[in-house]
Design a protein around this motif. Structure first.
Motif, PDB file in Angstrom:
ATOM      1  N   THR A  62     -29.341  39.972 -13.570  1.00  0.00           N
ATOM      2  CA  THR A  62     -29.546  38.706 -14.268  1.00  0.00           C
ATOM      3  C   THR A  62     -28.251  38.316 -14.963  1.00  0.00           C
ATOM      4  O   THR A  62     -27.331  39.107 -15.093  1.00  0.00           O
ATOM      5  CB  THR A  62     -30.673  38.825 -15.300  1.00  0.00           C
ATOM      6  OG1 THR A  62     -30.322  39.885 -16.196  1.00  0.00           O
ATOM      7  CG2 THR A  62     -31.998  39.122 -14.623  1.00  0.00           C
ATOM      8  N   VAL A  63     -28.224  37.084 -15.402  1.00  0.00           N
ATOM      9  CA  VAL A  63     -26.986  36.553 -15.971  1.00  0.00           C
ATOM     10  C   VAL A  63     -26.912  36.895 -17.462  1.00  0.00           C
ATOM     11  O   VAL A  63     -27.906  36.756 -18.175  1.00  0.00           O
ATOM     12  CB  VAL A  63     -26.960  35.015 -15.774  1.00  0.00           C
ATOM     13  CG1 VAL A  63     -25.713  34.421 -16.401  1.00  0.00           C
ATOM     14  CG2 VAL A  63     -27.065  34.691 -14.292  1.00  0.00           C
ATOM     15  N   PRO A  64     -25.753  37.341 -17.961  1.00  0.00           N
ATOM     16  CA  PRO A  64     -25.623  37.613 -19.388  1.00  0.00           C
ATOM     17  C   PRO A  64     -25.490  36.318 -20.172  1.00  0.00           C
ATOM     18  O   PRO A  64     -25.070  35.290 -19.641  1.00  0.00           O
ATOM     19  CB  PRO A  64     -24.333  38.429 -19.474  1.00  0.00           C
ATOM     20  CG  PRO A  64     -23.538  37.976 -18.294  1.00  0.00           C
ATOM     21  CD  PRO A  64     -24.527  37.659 -17.208  1.00  0.00           C
ATOM     22  N   ALA A  65     -25.835  36.393 -21.455  1.00  0.00           N
ATOM     23  CA  ALA A  65     -25.590  35.257 -22.342  1.00  0.00           C
ATOM     24  C   ALA A  65     -24.090  35.155 -22.619  1.00  0.00           C
ATOM     25  O   ALA A  65     -23.387  36.169 -22.655  1.00  0.00           O
ATOM     26  CB  ALA A  65     -26.352  35.452 -23.648  1.00  0.00           C
ATOM     27  N   VAL A  66     -23.628  33.919 -22.790  1.00  0.00           N
ATOM     28  CA  VAL A  66     -22.190  33.700 -22.997  1.00  0.00           C
ATOM     29  C   VAL A  66     -21.966  33.033 -24.343  1.00  0.00           C
ATOM     30  O   VAL A  66     -22.632  32.043 -24.681  1.00  0.00           O
ATOM     31  CB  VAL A  66     -21.607  32.792 -21.887  1.00  0.00           C
ATOM     32  CG1 VAL A  66     -20.097  32.586 -22.110  1.00  0.00           C
ATOM     33  CG2 VAL A  66     -21.849  33.385 -20.513  1.00  0.00           C
ATOM     34  N   SER A  67     -21.044  33.585 -25.118  1.00  0.00           N
ATOM     35  CA  SER A  67     -20.578  32.918 -26.336  1.00  0.00           C
ATOM     36  C   SER A  67     -19.059  33.104 -26.396  1.00  0.00           C
ATOM     37  O   SER A  67     -18.472  33.661 -25.468  1.00  0.00           O
ATOM     38  CB  SER A  67     -21.251  33.522 -27.570  1.00  0.00           C
ATOM     39  OG  SER A  67     -20.958  34.906 -27.652  1.00  0.00           O
ATOM     40  N   HIS A  68     -18.454  32.612 -27.455  1.00  0.00           N
ATOM     41  CA  HIS A  68     -17.000  32.719 -27.552  1.00  0.00           C
ATOM     42  C   HIS A  68     -16.582  33.102 -28.968  1.00  0.00           C
ATOM     43  O   HIS A  68     -17.224  32.732 -29.944  1.00  0.00           O
ATOM     44  CB  HIS A  68     -16.323  31.404 -27.153  1.00  0.00           C
ATOM     45  CG  HIS A  68     -16.406  31.125 -25.689  1.00  0.00           C
ATOM     46  ND1 HIS A  68     -17.488  30.467 -25.127  1.00  0.00           N
ATOM     47  CD2 HIS A  68     -15.581  31.444 -24.669  1.00  0.00           C
ATOM     48  CE1 HIS A  68     -17.309  30.380 -23.814  1.00  0.00           C
ATOM     49  NE2 HIS A  68     -16.149  30.963 -23.510  1.00  0.00           N
ATOM     50  N   VAL A  69     -15.497  33.833 -29.049  1.00  0.00           N
ATOM     51  CA  VAL A  69     -14.863  34.167 -30.325  1.00  0.00           C
ATOM     52  C   VAL A  69     -13.441  33.633 -30.274  1.00  0.00           C
ATOM     53  O   VAL A  69     -12.753  33.799 -29.259  1.00  0.00           O
ATOM     54  CB  VAL A  69     -14.832  35.698 -30.541  1.00  0.00           C
ATOM     55  CG1 VAL A  69     -13.978  36.055 -31.749  1.00  0.00           C
ATOM     56  CG2 VAL A  69     -16.235  36.245 -30.693  1.00  0.00           C
ATOM     57  N   ASP A  70     -13.000  32.985 -31.335  1.00  0.00           N
ATOM     58  CA  ASP A  70     -11.617  32.522 -31.387  1.00  0.00           C
ATOM     59  C   ASP A  70     -10.705  33.651 -31.865  1.00  0.00           C
ATOM     60  O   ASP A  70     -10.978  34.286 -32.880  1.00  0.00           O
ATOM     61  CB  ASP A  70     -11.488  31.334 -32.353  1.00  0.00           C
ATOM     62  CG  ASP A  70     -11.724  30.016 -31.645  1.00  0.00           C
ATOM     63  OD1 ASP A  70     -12.131  30.049 -30.461  1.00  0.00           O
ATOM     64  OD2 ASP A  70     -11.512  28.970 -32.268  1.00  0.00           O
ATOM     65  N   VAL A  71      -9.633  33.865 -31.107  1.00  0.00           N
ATOM     66  CA  VAL A  71      -8.625  34.842 -31.503  1.00  0.00           C
ATOM     67  C   VAL A  71      -7.288  34.114 -31.545  1.00  0.00           C
ATOM     68  O   VAL A  71      -6.846  33.588 -30.523  1.00  0.00           O
ATOM     69  CB  VAL A  71      -8.564  36.022 -30.508  1.00  0.00           C
ATOM     70  CG1 VAL A  71      -7.468  36.996 -30.916  1.00  0.00           C
ATOM     71  CG2 VAL A  71      -9.915  36.729 -30.448  1.00  0.00           C
ATOM     72  N   TYR A  72      -6.675  34.066 -32.726  1.00  0.00           N
ATOM     73  CA  TYR A  72      -5.446  33.285 -32.896  1.00  0.00           C
ATOM     74  C   TYR A  72      -5.621  31.860 -32.354  1.00  0.00           C
ATOM     75  O   TYR A  72      -4.713  31.295 -31.738  1.00  0.00           O
ATOM     76  CB  TYR A  72      -4.250  33.959 -32.214  1.00  0.00           C
ATOM     77  CG  TYR A  72      -3.828  35.275 -32.833  1.00  0.00           C
ATOM     78  CD1 TYR A  72      -3.849  35.477 -34.208  1.00  0.00           C
ATOM     79  CD2 TYR A  72      -3.382  36.326 -32.031  1.00  0.00           C
ATOM     80  CE1 TYR A  72      -3.446  36.690 -34.765  1.00  0.00           C
ATOM     81  CE2 TYR A  72      -2.978  37.536 -32.574  1.00  0.00           C
ATOM     82  CZ  TYR A  72      -3.012  37.709 -33.946  1.00  0.00           C
ATOM     83  OH  TYR A  72      -2.616  38.907 -34.508  1.00  0.00           O
ATOM     84  N   GLY A  73      -6.808  31.317 -32.541  1.00  0.00           N
ATOM     85  CA  GLY A  73      -7.043  29.922 -32.162  1.00  0.00           C
ATOM     86  C   GLY A  73      -7.384  29.698 -30.710  1.00  0.00           C
ATOM     87  O   GLY A  73      -7.562  28.554 -30.284  1.00  0.00           O
ATOM     88  N   GLU A  74      -7.504  30.775 -29.930  1.00  0.00           N
ATOM     89  CA  GLU A  74      -7.848  30.619 -28.503  1.00  0.00           C
ATOM     90  C   GLU A  74      -9.217  31.246 -28.243  1.00  0.00           C
ATOM     91  O   GLU A  74      -9.537  32.309 -28.795  1.00  0.00           O
ATOM     92  CB  GLU A  74      -6.802  31.297 -27.619  1.00  0.00           C
ATOM     93  CG  GLU A  74      -5.406  30.722 -27.740  1.00  0.00           C
ATOM     94  CD  GLU A  74      -5.252  29.402 -26.998  1.00  0.00           C
ATOM     95  OE1 GLU A  74      -6.205  28.976 -26.315  1.00  0.00           O
ATOM     96  OE2 GLU A  74      -4.167  28.794 -27.104  1.00  0.00           O
ATOM     97  N   GLY A 133      -4.870  33.348 -24.770  1.00  0.00           N
ATOM     98  CA  GLY A 133      -4.111  33.591 -25.987  1.00  0.00           C
ATOM     99  C   GLY A 133      -3.272  34.847 -25.996  1.00  0.00           C
ATOM    100  O   GLY A 133      -2.745  35.224 -27.044  1.00  0.00           O
ATOM    101  N   HIS A 134      -3.076  35.484 -24.837  1.00  0.00           N
ATOM    102  CA  HIS A 134      -2.280  36.719 -24.847  1.00  0.00           C
ATOM    103  C   HIS A 134      -0.837  36.464 -25.271  1.00  0.00           C
ATOM    104  O   HIS A 134      -0.198  37.336 -25.848  1.00  0.00           O
ATOM    105  CB  HIS A 134      -2.318  37.389 -23.470  1.00  0.00           C
ATOM    106  CG  HIS A 134      -1.755  36.555 -22.363  1.00  0.00           C
ATOM    107  ND1 HIS A 134      -2.367  35.407 -21.922  1.00  0.00           N
ATOM    108  CD2 HIS A 134      -0.631  36.692 -21.629  1.00  0.00           C
ATOM    109  CE1 HIS A 134      -1.642  34.886 -20.938  1.00  0.00           C
ATOM    110  NE2 HIS A 134      -0.592  35.638 -20.750  1.00  0.00           N
ATOM    111  N   THR A 135      -0.329  35.264 -25.017  1.00  0.00           N
ATOM    112  CA  THR A 135       1.075  35.008 -25.358  1.00  0.00           C
ATOM    113  C   THR A 135       1.269  34.802 -26.862  1.00  0.00           C
ATOM    114  O   THR A 135       2.410  34.668 -27.314  1.00  0.00           O
ATOM    115  CB  THR A 135       1.619  33.785 -24.594  1.00  0.00           C
ATOM    116  OG1 THR A 135       0.754  32.676 -24.838  1.00  0.00           O
ATOM    117  CG2 THR A 135       1.680  34.048 -23.109  1.00  0.00           C
ATOM    118  N   ASN A 136       0.171  34.785 -27.621  1.00  0.00           N
ATOM    119  CA  ASN A 136       0.317  34.742 -29.075  1.00  0.00           C
ATOM    120  C   ASN A 136       0.668  36.105 -29.652  1.00  0.00           C
ATOM    121  O   ASN A 136       1.013  36.201 -30.831  1.00  0.00           O
ATOM    122  CB  ASN A 136      -0.983  34.252 -29.721  1.00  0.00           C
ATOM    123  CG  ASN A 136      -1.253  32.792 -29.410  1.00  0.00           C
ATOM    124  OD1 ASN A 136      -0.330  31.991 -29.347  1.00  0.00           O
ATOM    125  ND2 ASN A 136      -2.510  32.456 -29.196  1.00  0.00           N
TER     126      ASN A 136
END
Lengths: 259, 436
Positions: A2-14, A65-68
């Motif tokens: 089944t499909v996982p739930a998706v959310s997002h966390v901002d890291v250094y604005g990304e 945001g890896h280049t941050n």
């Protein structure tokens, strides 16, 4: 699956994607080399007993945001923000594979009271001149799967472009994952983690495939000797470097048993 | 136009079976193949050839930087220019293309050494700032490919400020932290020596050259035919940015072999050309594309053009051949151009009589539109005698035929040396006596 739930966390604005699936005690996973462009069976096995939370490392598929991040301290703080934002600090177990293993170990070293258990699958972060880690980047594309896995088809399936995906962006996302790992670990994979192992006080499971062609067996001994908390070593039969892809059930079982 | 004589300084004695027994000429080349006593003679031959080219009237002599490389024996091109600054014709510009500035922390060293060269030469230095190849920078020198371009940009800013800032200053960059920057010596040329940027086919590089008013140099080993799309892209971008079409904004590298007859040219240059394209360009694809070296914008251009090519039915439709340079170059060589006939047919090397070469170069220079022609007239395992023969024929019989090219344009990117009367004269009599 089944499909996982998706959310997002901002890291250094990304934004960095966080997948969540399953019920039970919360457990986190930081991905291995190449990241997770797709949900994998290993996570489904874990989700049978846990609420599995999978935050994407900046630059890995799903994360930007890896280049941050220029220094390793930048990376430690970024991953700290990531796992905290995903609800994984405060006593949850944390699993990490390869590059994600080195970063998970740093989480436990920097914030020892926040991680209850650590499970490291062939973690990076060390280097020994007399027993070098294999260069994972100086490879032709067709050489990566056989280097990383006992069954290279698992790699090919993970990296194959799904139907309907933007064909320009998909390969760039996969290349970005390799770049992000290089940005943290170039050129040797060594982040000086050996100096910080003594700060890890939680119980730690050390997992390595018996056919791992990237991380030498001696590195697991260095981890075992260096980590202050109780350590358990588990070798996975029939597995290469990415044990969670080669033997998903066996790795999930080992972690379940450990916790 | 300007005629710039370029030397790669290749090791000239790689074995005949090099390709069969060695995966790469670069990064992990077998050190047992290097004979220091033979290299002693090679270096001295190469410097002789460069001094000869200067004496023959070339506008500049050019060197560059490579590491762990069987076809480029100049880890420090500045050392070579230091020798040439004293011994070569004092009317000749000295071009270093260049220093891979991302590799040096602090970049103070580059600013200092180039200022030294400009002082020694009386203001004849052209300073080249390449990002550097993946093999040199990321593998031989271990630089992080994901940070390479950021470090390059910062090092550029640092060096230019070190050259031009009249007071000691502090530099607080992402990668370079210096409390005191105050270089001694300082360059003769004001505000600083001209800056040329060797690059591939990235739009970012073209825009940056336009913004900074620097010369863009396309240093390809694959000749004028393979350069069409790149140079067209460069000039299209200049048009879009509203820049004039002064051909001296651009430089281009071309292999050339000249003889008195066409038959002689085919005979004389076959072995050195095949040596170069077979042995010297034996570069492992493993080292060609470290993650992050190619920007995502350029990846997008490459991926999209490959898709466009697939739609068009074949690889010939690929517009941007520089998107993944190492891989594509290796692929080209493996398939088509290790034998001399294919090398010439593909335009990698222009050969012929002086008249034939002049005619072809006039066409190429006009077609690709560049004012700085960089000539590789020693390549592969070419002997000093043949290199000098090639050089002499060019200087005496080709150069005059091209004297009118771009005569209506002014080269704003050429060194401005001290007046001859104000310059020191190296005591050649003492040097000659020492040599005897």
């Amino acid at each position: 699956m089944t499909v996982p739930a998706v959310s997002h966390v901002d890291v250094y604005g990304e934004p960095c994607r966080v997948w969540t699936k399953g019920t039970g005690p919360r457990i986190g996973f930081l991905a291995g080399f190449g990241g997770l462009p797709k949900w994998i069976p290993f996570l489904d096995h874990l989700a049978e007993n846990f609420e599995v939370v999978v935050p994407s490392i900046p630059g890995f598929p799903g994360g930007l945001g890896h280049t941050n991040c220029d220094t390793h301290l930048d990376w430690v703080m970024a991953i700290g923000d990531l796992v905290r934002g995903a609800g994984l600090l405060g006593g949850a177990p944390l699993i990490g594979s390869g590059p994600g293993g080195a970063l998970a170990a740093d989480m436990a070293a920097f914030w020892p009271s926040e991680i209850s258990h650590l499970a490291l699958i062939s973690p990076w972060g060390l280097f020994a001149e007399d027993d070098p880690m294999t260069d994972p980047w100086a490879r032709r594309p067709h050489e990566v799967g056989p280097l990383m896995l006992e069954t290279p088809d698992h790699w090919n399936e993970l990296k194959a472009e799904p139907e309907g995906v933007n064909s320009v962006e998909w390969p760039i996302e996969q290349a970005r994952a390799l770049e992000a790992s290089a940005r943290i670990f170039w050129p040797l994979g060594n982040t000086g983690l050996a100096n910080r192992l003594g700060h890890i006080t939680c119980p730690t499971l050390l997992i390595r495939g018996d056919a791992d062609r990237v991380i030498p067996a001696s590195y697991m001994e260095t981890f075992r000797e260096g980590i202050k908390g109780e350590t358990t070593v588990k070798e996975i039969t029939g597995s290469g470097h990415l044990a969670e892809l080669d033997q998903p059930q066996a790795v999930a079982d080992a972690i379940r048993e450990f916790i | 136009m300007k005629h710039c004589w370029f030397h790669l300084m290749p090791y000239t004695e790689l074995p005949d079976d090099f390709r069969d027994n060695n995966p790469s000429v670069w990064v992990d080349i077998d050190s047992n193949l290097f004979d220091p006593e033979r290299a002693h003679h090679m270096y001295n031959d190469f410097l002789d050839e460069m001094e000869f080219a200067a004496d023959m009237g070339f506008d500049a002599i050019c060197v560059n930087e490579h590491h762990s490389n069987g076809y480029g024996l100049m880890p420090s091109p500045n050392i070579m220019l230091a020798s040439l600054a004293r011994r070569a014709n004092p009317d000749t510009a000295l071009c270093v293309l260049g220093n891979s500035i991302a590799l040096y922390n602090p970049p103070t060293r580059v600013a200092e050494e180039m200022a030294m060269l400009d002082c020694i030469s009386g203001g004849r230095l052209i300073s080249g700032f390449p990002v550097g190849s993946p093999m040199d920078t990321c593998y031989a020198y271990g630089q992080n490919p994901s940070q390479l371009r950021e470090r390059y940009a910062e090092a550029h800013d640092f060096i230019v400020k070190a050259w031009t800032e009249p007071e000691p200053f502090s530099f607080s960059g992402r990668f370079n932290q210096q409390r005191y920057v105050n270089i001694w010596p300082r360059p003769v040329q004001k505000p600083h020596p001209p800056i040329w940027v060797p690059g591939g086919g990235s739009v970012e590089t073209w825009r940056w050259c336009a913004e900074m008013d620097y010369v863009y140099c396309y240093l390809s080993y694959y000749g004028y035919k393979a350069a069409q799309a790149t140079m067209q892209g460069f000039w299209d971008e200049m048009d879009r940015l509203g820049k004039d079409r002064n051909p001296y904004r651009a430089g281009f590298l071309q292999f050339v072999g000249i003889a008195e007859t066409e038959e002689q040219a085919w005979e004389l240059y076959r072995e050195p050309a095949e040596y170069f394209y077979d042995r010297c360009l034996r570069v492992s694809a493993r080292y060609a594309n470290p993650p992050g070296y190619v920007t995502e914008a350029t990846q997008r251009a490459g991926v999209e053009s490959q898709i466009a090519a697939a739609a068009a039915g074949g690889p010939d439709g690929v517009a941007n051949t520089s998107a993944r340079p190492g891989i594509q170059k290796t692929s080209l060589i493996d398939k088509s151009a290790r034998e001399f006939e294919a090398i010439v047919e593909n335009g990698y090397v222009i050969i012929g009589t002086p008249d034939q070469v002049a005619e072809k170069l006039r066409e190429v220079v006009k077609d690709l539109r560049f004012g700085h022609l960089m000539l590789l007239q020693q390549f592969g395992n070419m002997s000093k005698d043949l290199a000098n023969y090639n050089t002499r024929l060019y200087a005496e019989q080709v150069m005059p035929q091209l004297a009118d090219v771009w005569e209506d344009w002014e080269d704003h990117w050429w060194p401005q040396p001290m007046a001859n009367a104000e310059r020191a004269t190296p005591d050649r009599a003492i040097m000659a006596a020492a040599a005897e």
